[in-house]
Scaffold this motif. Sequence first.
Motif, PDB file in Angstrom:
ATOM      1  N   ALA A 134       0.822  -1.215   0.000  1.00 23.67           N
ATOM      2  CA  ALA A 134       0.000   0.000   0.000  1.00 23.67           C
ATOM      3  C   ALA A 134       0.858   1.268   0.000  1.00 23.67           C
ATOM      4  O   ALA A 134       0.440   2.303  -0.516  1.00 23.67           O
ATOM      5  CB  ALA A 134      -0.930  -0.014   1.213  1.00 23.67           C
ATOM      6  N   ALA A 135       2.035   1.209   0.603  1.00 24.62           N
ATOM      7  CA  ALA A 135       2.905   2.389   0.670  1.00 24.62           C
ATOM      8  C   ALA A 135       4.326   1.950   0.355  1.00 24.62           C
ATOM      9  O   ALA A 135       5.185   1.862   1.232  1.00 24.62           O
ATOM     10  CB  ALA A 135       2.828   3.007   2.070  1.00 24.62           C
ATOM     11  N   ALA A 136       4.572   1.642  -0.927  1.00 23.20           N
ATOM     12  CA  ALA A 136       5.867   1.091  -1.313  1.00 23.20           C
ATOM     13  C   ALA A 136       6.964   2.141  -1.197  1.00 23.20           C
ATOM     14  O   ALA A 136       6.862   3.208  -1.802  1.00 23.20           O
ATOM     15  CB  ALA A 136       5.795   0.556  -2.735  1.00 23.20           C
ATOM     16  N   PRO A 137       8.023   1.861  -0.430  1.00 29.59           N
ATOM     17  CA  PRO A 137       9.136   2.814  -0.372  1.00 29.59           C
ATOM     18  C   PRO A 137       9.882   2.843  -1.715  1.00 29.59           C
ATOM     19  O   PRO A 137       9.832   1.861  -2.464  1.00 29.59           O
ATOM     20  CB  PRO A 137      10.035   2.245   0.727  1.00 29.59           C
ATOM     21  CG  PRO A 137       9.652   0.812   0.878  1.00 29.59           C
ATOM     22  CD  PRO A 137       8.227   0.688   0.425  1.00 29.59           C
ATOM     23  N   ASP A 138      10.564   3.944  -2.001  1.00 28.81           N
ATOM     24  CA  ASP A 138      11.361   4.062  -3.230  1.00 28.81           C
ATOM     25  C   ASP A 138      12.324   2.883  -3.342  1.00 28.81           C
ATOM     26  O   ASP A 138      12.981   2.539  -2.365  1.00 28.81           O
ATOM     27  CB  ASP A 138      12.221   5.340  -3.190  1.00 28.81           C
ATOM     28  CG  ASP A 138      11.411   6.557  -3.568  1.00 28.81           C
ATOM     29  OD1 ASP A 138      10.253   6.373  -4.016  1.00 28.81           O
ATOM     30  OD2 ASP A 138      11.926   7.676  -3.411  1.00 28.81           O
ATOM     31  N   GLY A 139      12.418   2.323  -4.547  1.00 29.08           N
ATOM     32  CA  GLY A 139      13.405   1.281  -4.783  1.00 29.08           C
ATOM     33  C   GLY A 139      12.941  -0.105  -4.384  1.00 29.08           C
ATOM     34  O   GLY A 139      13.675  -1.071  -4.566  1.00 29.08           O
ATOM     35  N   LEU A 140      11.723  -0.241  -3.841  1.00 32.32           N
ATOM     36  CA  LEU A 140      11.215  -1.570  -3.465  1.00 32.32           C
ATOM     37  C   LEU A 140      10.986  -2.387  -4.735  1.00 32.32           C
ATOM     38  O   LEU A 140      10.340  -1.921  -5.669  1.00 32.32           O
ATOM     39  CB  LEU A 140       9.891  -1.441  -2.701  1.00 32.32           C
ATOM     40  CG  LEU A 140       9.255  -2.775  -2.283  1.00 32.32           C
ATOM     41  CD1 LEU A 140       9.980  -3.382  -1.091  1.00 32.32           C
ATOM     42  CD2 LEU A 140       7.780  -2.611  -1.962  1.00 32.32           C
ATOM     43  N   ARG A 141      11.547  -3.600  -4.776  1.00 34.32           N
ATOM     44  CA  ARG A 141      11.338  -4.437  -5.953  1.00 34.32           C
ATOM     45  C   ARG A 141      10.296  -5.508  -5.695  1.00 34.32           C
ATOM     46  O   ARG A 141       9.447  -5.774  -6.521  1.00 34.32           O
ATOM     47  CB  ARG A 141      12.654  -5.112  -6.364  1.00 34.32           C
ATOM     48  CG  ARG A 141      13.592  -4.174  -7.095  1.00 34.32           C
ATOM     49  CD  ARG A 141      14.677  -4.896  -7.838  1.00 34.32           C
ATOM     50  NE  ARG A 141      15.561  -5.671  -6.975  1.00 34.32           N
ATOM     51  CZ  ARG A 141      16.876  -5.775  -7.179  1.00 34.32           C
ATOM     52  NH1 ARG A 141      17.449  -5.168  -8.197  1.00 34.32           N
ATOM     53  NH2 ARG A 141      17.617  -6.501  -6.367  1.00 34.32           N
ATOM     54  N   GLU A 142      10.370  -6.135  -4.536  1.00 37.12           N
ATOM     55  CA  GLU A 142       9.468  -7.245  -4.283  1.00 37.12           C
ATOM     56  C   GLU A 142       9.446  -7.595  -2.807  1.00 37.12           C
ATOM     57  O   GLU A 142      10.454  -7.448  -2.118  1.00 37.12           O
ATOM     58  CB  GLU A 142       9.923  -8.474  -5.084  1.00 37.12           C
ATOM     59  CG  GLU A 142       8.947  -9.592  -4.993  1.00 37.12           C
ATOM     60  CD  GLU A 142       9.308 -10.829  -5.809  1.00 37.12           C
ATOM     61  OE1 GLU A 142       8.444 -11.684  -5.921  1.00 37.12           O
ATOM     62  OE2 GLU A 142      10.428 -10.930  -6.298  1.00 37.12           O
ATOM     63  N   VAL A 143       8.291  -8.083  -2.348  1.00 39.57           N
ATOM     64  CA  VAL A 143       8.168  -8.572  -0.973  1.00 39.57           C
ATOM     65  C   VAL A 143       7.807 -10.055  -1.068  1.00 39.57           C
ATOM     66  O   VAL A 143       6.884 -10.423  -1.789  1.00 39.57           O
ATOM     67  CB  VAL A 143       7.090  -7.794  -0.204  1.00 39.57           C
ATOM     68  CG1 VAL A 143       6.965  -8.330   1.220  1.00 39.57           C
ATOM     69  CG2 VAL A 143       7.421  -6.301  -0.188  1.00 39.57           C
ATOM     70  N   VAL A 144       8.562 -10.898  -0.370  1.00 37.83           N
ATOM     71  CA  VAL A 144       8.364 -12.346  -0.470  1.00 37.83           C
ATOM     72  C   VAL A 144       8.039 -12.918   0.906  1.00 37.83           C
ATOM     73  O   VAL A 144       8.926 -13.032   1.759  1.00 37.83           O
ATOM     74  CB  VAL A 144       9.630 -13.052  -1.003  1.00 37.83           C
ATOM     75  CG1 VAL A 144       9.329 -14.494  -1.366  1.00 37.83           C
ATOM     76  CG2 VAL A 144      10.230 -12.309  -2.190  1.00 37.83           C
ATOM     77  N   PRO A 145       6.771 -13.259   1.157  1.00 32.76           N
ATOM     78  CA  PRO A 145       6.425 -13.814   2.470  1.00 32.76           C
ATOM     79  C   PRO A 145       6.972 -15.228   2.657  1.00 32.76           C
ATOM     80  O   PRO A 145       6.939 -16.036   1.738  1.00 32.76           O
ATOM     81  CB  PRO A 145       4.888 -13.849   2.449  1.00 32.76           C
ATOM     82  CG  PRO A 145       4.482 -12.972   1.306  1.00 32.76           C
ATOM     83  CD  PRO A 145       5.589 -13.054   0.313  1.00 32.76           C
ATOM     84  N   GLY A 146       7.497 -15.499   3.849  1.00 31.55           N
ATOM     85  CA  GLY A 146       7.918 -16.847   4.237  1.00 31.55           C
ATOM     86  C   GLY A 146       7.026 -17.324   5.367  1.00 31.55           C
ATOM     87  O   GLY A 146       5.965 -16.729   5.622  1.00 31.55           O
ATOM     88  N   MET A 147       7.425 -18.370   6.065  1.00 31.93           N
ATOM     89  CA  MET A 147       6.584 -18.921   7.135  1.00 31.93           C
ATOM     90  C   MET A 147       6.656 -18.081   8.409  1.00 31.93           C
ATOM     91  O   MET A 147       5.659 -17.906   9.082  1.00 31.93           O
ATOM     92  CB  MET A 147       7.020 -20.352   7.454  1.00 31.93           C
ATOM     93  CG  MET A 147       6.513 -21.346   6.436  1.00 31.93           C
ATOM     94  SD  MET A 147       4.696 -21.420   6.448  1.00 31.93           S
ATOM     95  CE  MET A 147       4.417 -22.751   5.299  1.00 31.93           C
TER      96      MET A 147
END
Lengths: 315, 229
Positions: free
Chosen positions: B38-51
Amino acid sequence: MTTTRLRITHAGPHVSYQDGGRHGMLRFGVPESGPMDCTAHAAANLAVGNPAGATAIEVSPAGLAVECVEGQVTFAVAGGGFLMDHAGTRGGVWETRTLRAGETLRIMRGHWGSWTYLALAGRVRATEWLGHTATLATSGFGGGLLATDGEIVIEDSRAEPARERSFPCPVFARPKAQARVVVGPQDHRLEPEALSALLDGVHVLSDSYDRMGVRLRGPALAIRDALSIPSEPIVAGSIQVAGDGVATLLLRDHQTTGGYPKIATVLASDLDQIVQLRPRARIVFKAVTPARAVEIARQQARTKAMWLDTLAHHA
Amino acid sequence: MTLRLAPVAEHALLVEFGETIDDATSERIVALDRALAAAAPDGLREVVPGMVNLLVDFDPLVTDHARIEAAVRDCLTRPVPASAAGTRREVEVCYDSDLGTDLSAVAEQTGLGVDAVIAAHLGGDYRVRMYGFTPGYAYMSGTPAAIQLPRKPAAIRGVPAGSVIIAGPQCIVTTLLMPAGWWVLGRSPTRILTGDEDQPFLFDVGDAVTMRRISRDDYERKARREDPA
């Protein structure tokens, strides 16, 4: 619009179609794939006037041989110290030439390097998966492997003899035996001596080397109770340690999650040079701080961008 | 619950919420995932959820670990976005014994009858926790305690795509012909790799999933229709 067709007279194992990679889908279990050596891949493409991330052919030391059966196309081969034989003239790669109907091109293992790239001026026909032709070796998704007796088709192909020249391999595309790492994220899950064994020891790339990763031989890295950690995200460059203390450096087609502890992670900006090492080559790991790692990445990106820019603008 | 932030090479930060898999940890992961979206910081490429953690991947030419860490800490102080509840999805399952090849083994090991195993599986409250292993393998929590079994001692080769498999509290609908050491309860015609350009994967992490039983005829008809070939 012209189409050029090449008949594949020999394709060894691990020869595949690769575009710039399928980024941003790790959260769905999809690794980046794409070229093992992104610098060489981009160089070959730019040298023939293609976009840096266009579909090219990644060639392993097992080699590739083609015969042009229709049309003509300017091509470049870049990456590693491979050799090529074009229409009876034998020499090194890092060259742009033009392949004409009836001529043959053979790309062979040379003195050094594990991967080289054949870029063809135009649009190489290959199956897309999730918007990219990059081949994920474990599933075969994407453009896939090339097979002997198959065909390479280049749509809107261009013959531009003005681009023909050699562009020597720059220092930053040669193999590098020192990989810089940021320690962690699970170094705390291993015995304290494991980290010094990783950083002070000399490791050797084993023959167990493919697009998923390369297993290392070297001092065993003692793990504690780390075998029951919950699966967590992996990136290319992760050094994971299995229960037997053996480390594996994960590469472009890595599993996206895994439960083995990762003792350190090789800088993405060093990976292109590391993958050009061959099995039995020695490798050492040098720890840098996260801030220094970012500086290195920025410096390298500047140097590479300048060189790639000169390739793109030479016509 | 201790928060641990660890740098990964020059391009990522691993945000760890604890060391054990539980619902509270999963909820925090999903909430942070949605907050960063919802509020991606500059330069964020991807968020990968783990367990128990989540990897935040960024472009080192644009940002660095310290700025991403600040953005993560900022997100953690904000209220959980409404989207964190996820979407409810349905997976259709045929439990015929030639498709659910481990139904009788599970029945034997749990002391339940085959029908009770199926009823238990249908009654599970599934939630997609992460994707892993290979494209489209969505790890769901929610397999009921009555039918939880450890993995088999060795993986069985050639488990077909569409197999509905369980191990411990987890459940997966497979997407490729692969070896698996999990227990095969049935087969689903529901495609997780949808082939749809706008939504190539059926689930997103955080989605709730309901299993619905279908007949063999239904399965065959839908499997044919869904077959990308």
